[in-house]
Design an enzyme around this catalytic site. Structure first.
Site, PDB file in Angstrom:
ATOM      1  N   GLU A 137     -10.088   3.115  -8.246  1.00 53.19           N
ATOM      2  CA  GLU A 137     -10.615   1.834  -8.735  1.00 53.19           C
ATOM      3  C   GLU A 137     -11.908   2.042  -9.524  1.00 53.19           C
ATOM      4  O   GLU A 137     -12.903   2.517  -8.947  1.00 53.19           O
ATOM      5  CB  GLU A 137     -10.924   0.916  -7.544  1.00 53.19           C
ATOM      6  CG  GLU A 137     -11.537  -0.420  -7.962  1.00 53.19           C
ATOM      7  CD  GLU A 137     -12.079  -1.229  -6.781  1.00 53.19           C
ATOM      8  OE1 GLU A 137     -12.443  -0.627  -5.750  1.00 53.19           O
ATOM      9  OE2 GLU A 137     -12.158  -2.464  -6.913  1.00 53.19           O
ATOM     10  N   ASP A 172      -9.594  -4.674 -10.106  1.00 51.50           N
ATOM     11  CA  ASP A 172     -10.476  -5.680  -9.503  1.00 51.50           C
ATOM     12  C   ASP A 172     -11.040  -6.538 -10.635  1.00 51.50           C
ATOM     13  O   ASP A 172     -11.710  -6.027 -11.542  1.00 51.50           O
ATOM     14  CB  ASP A 172     -11.586  -4.930  -8.745  1.00 51.50           C
ATOM     15  CG  ASP A 172     -12.518  -5.851  -7.975  1.00 51.50           C
ATOM     16  OD1 ASP A 172     -12.888  -6.903  -8.514  1.00 51.50           O
ATOM     17  OD2 ASP A 172     -12.914  -5.482  -6.843  1.00 51.50           O
ATOM     18  N   GLN A 198      -7.523  -6.799  -6.626  1.00 49.49           N
ATOM     19  CA  GLN A 198      -8.583  -7.474  -5.861  1.00 49.49           C
ATOM     20  C   GLN A 198      -9.204  -8.527  -6.777  1.00 49.49           C
ATOM     21  O   GLN A 198      -9.368  -8.306  -7.978  1.00 49.49           O
ATOM     22  CB  GLN A 198      -9.642  -6.471  -5.403  1.00 49.49           C
ATOM     23  CG  GLN A 198      -9.102  -5.492  -4.355  1.00 49.49           C
ATOM     24  CD  GLN A 198     -10.090  -4.401  -4.010  1.00 49.49           C
ATOM     25  OE1 GLN A 198     -10.791  -3.896  -4.881  1.00 49.49           O
ATOM     26  NE2 GLN A 198     -10.137  -4.012  -2.748  1.00 49.49           N
ATOM     27  N   GLU A 234     -11.760 -10.314  -2.502  1.00 42.37           N
ATOM     28  CA  GLU A 234     -12.876  -9.405  -2.221  1.00 42.37           C
ATOM     29  C   GLU A 234     -14.104  -9.953  -2.941  1.00 42.37           C
ATOM     30  O   GLU A 234     -14.373  -9.605  -4.099  1.00 42.37           O
ATOM     31  CB  GLU A 234     -12.542  -7.988  -2.715  1.00 42.37           C
ATOM     32  CG  GLU A 234     -13.575  -6.959  -2.277  1.00 42.37           C
ATOM     33  CD  GLU A 234     -13.409  -5.604  -2.944  1.00 42.37           C
ATOM     34  OE1 GLU A 234     -13.078  -5.555  -4.155  1.00 42.37           O
ATOM     35  OE2 GLU A 234     -13.631  -4.596  -2.266  1.00 42.37           O
TER      36      GLU A 234
HETATM   37  O1  LIG Z   1     -16.412  -2.582  -4.486  1.00 38.45           O
HETATM   38  C1  LIG Z   1     -15.212  -2.756  -4.605  1.00 38.45           C
HETATM   39  O2  LIG Z   1     -14.758  -3.514  -5.456  1.00 38.45           O
HETATM   40  C2  LIG Z   1     -14.257  -2.100  -3.725  1.00 38.45           C
HETATM   41  O3  LIG Z   1     -13.094  -2.388  -3.823  1.00 38.45           O
HETATM   42  C3  LIG Z   1     -14.679  -1.108  -2.745  1.00 38.45           C
HETATM   43  O4  LIG Z   1     -13.564  -0.422  -2.267  1.00 38.45           O
HETATM   44  C4  LIG Z   1     -15.684  -0.121  -3.207  1.00 38.45           C
HETATM   45  O5  LIG Z   1     -16.410   0.334  -2.130  1.00 38.45           O
HETATM   46 MG   LIG Z   2     -12.696  -3.845  -5.416  1.00 33.65          MG
END
Ligand SMILES: O=C(O)C(=O)[C@@H](O)CO
Ligand SMILES: [Mg+2]
Length: 251
Positions: A137, A172, A198, A234
């Site tokens: 990621e 993410d 995420q 997240e």
């Molecule tokens: O910070 C993020 O976004 C994450 O997904 C974590 O896994 C990084 O520590």
């Molecule tokens: Mg993340």
């Protein structure tokens, strides 16, 4: 609609960890992830997830906990032994928790040697655990200065070069926006290699509503793309977690 998981490292932190599972299930999540679960016995975490009817979706390679330690070592030349023992520790946890993915953290290093080291370690890990889903990621450099993997194209290049069927991208929205300014364009470019998603609001990292990113449009795009993975929440709730869950589509 995709399946949604709650990141219990960041959501429901009003509660002790073991109570966050039931709170996530009651809120309508179908899965959970914990970034660094190593402080708690894997068996206890697994039992609690099963009791709440939740899938365990993702964990990271160590550091041992959320508050301390570097974010991994996989790109650090000279730390290969540490990386390997950490990875084996993650596998021992995973043999009980059975997460869908383990996120391999690159750590802090730069330059061609770091790239080679990361590629070598990823190849080793993919061979060592062929039945475990592995992800990498990109993290934005404002939040993680010096972290090796801060570029989605580089992540894609490495995934293609290694060519392991069990290695894919962790996308993410928050980091994609902070790195490029256009998270949707990153998604379009790399949807095909994404194994885990995420979500966190942009430009802040709060609830995935408003701001500059069309989350409902993104969820529809995930469906259209045939994405079969999870979408994990997240983010840092703006106040109590439950009060900010209006965005979560109910099954
Ligand atoms: O910070 C993020 O976004 C994450 O997904 C974590 O896994 C990084 O520590
Ligand atoms: Mg993340």
């Amino acid at each position: 609609m995709p399946r949604f998981a709650a990141n219990l490292t960041m959501l429901f932190t009003e509660l002790p960890m073991m109570e966050r599972f039931a709170a996530a299930a009651a809120a309508g999540f179908q899965g959970v992830e914990i970034l660094f679960p190593y402080d708690i016995a894997a068996r206890d975490l697994s039992r609690t997830a099963i009791a709440a009817g939740l899938d365990f979706v993702l964990m990271n390679t160590p550091p041992p906990n959320w508050t301390g330690g570097a974010r991994g070592f996989a790109a650090e030349l000279g730390r290969e032994e540490r990386f390997r023992s950490d990875f084996d520790r993650a596998l021992r946890f995973a043999s009980v928790l059975r997460p869908r993915h383990i996120h391999i953290m690159a750590g802090y290093a730069q330059g061609p040697e770091a790239r080679d080291t990361f590629a070598r370690n990823l190849r080793w890990a993919a061979d060592r655990a062929p039945h475990v889903g592995l992800t990498i990621e990109p993290l934005n450099p404002a939040d993680q200065p010096g972290y090796f993997l801060a570029d989605f194209d580089l992540a894609a290049e490495l995934i293609a070069e290694i060519g392991a069927p069990n290695l894919g991208l962790q996308f993410d929205t928050y980091h994609a926006h902070r790195i490029t300014g256009d998270a949707m364009a990153v998604w379009r470019r790399h949807a095909g290699i994404t194994r885990h998603v995420q979500i966190g609001g942009v430009p802040g990292r709060h609830e995935p509503v408003g701001g500059t990113f069309d989350f409902p449009g993104f969820f529809a795009a995930l469906d259209r793309s045939g994405y079969k993975g999870w979408v994990s929440a997240e983010y840092n709730p703006a106040s109590l977690t439950a009060e900010g869950l209006g965005w979560l589509p109910q099954p």
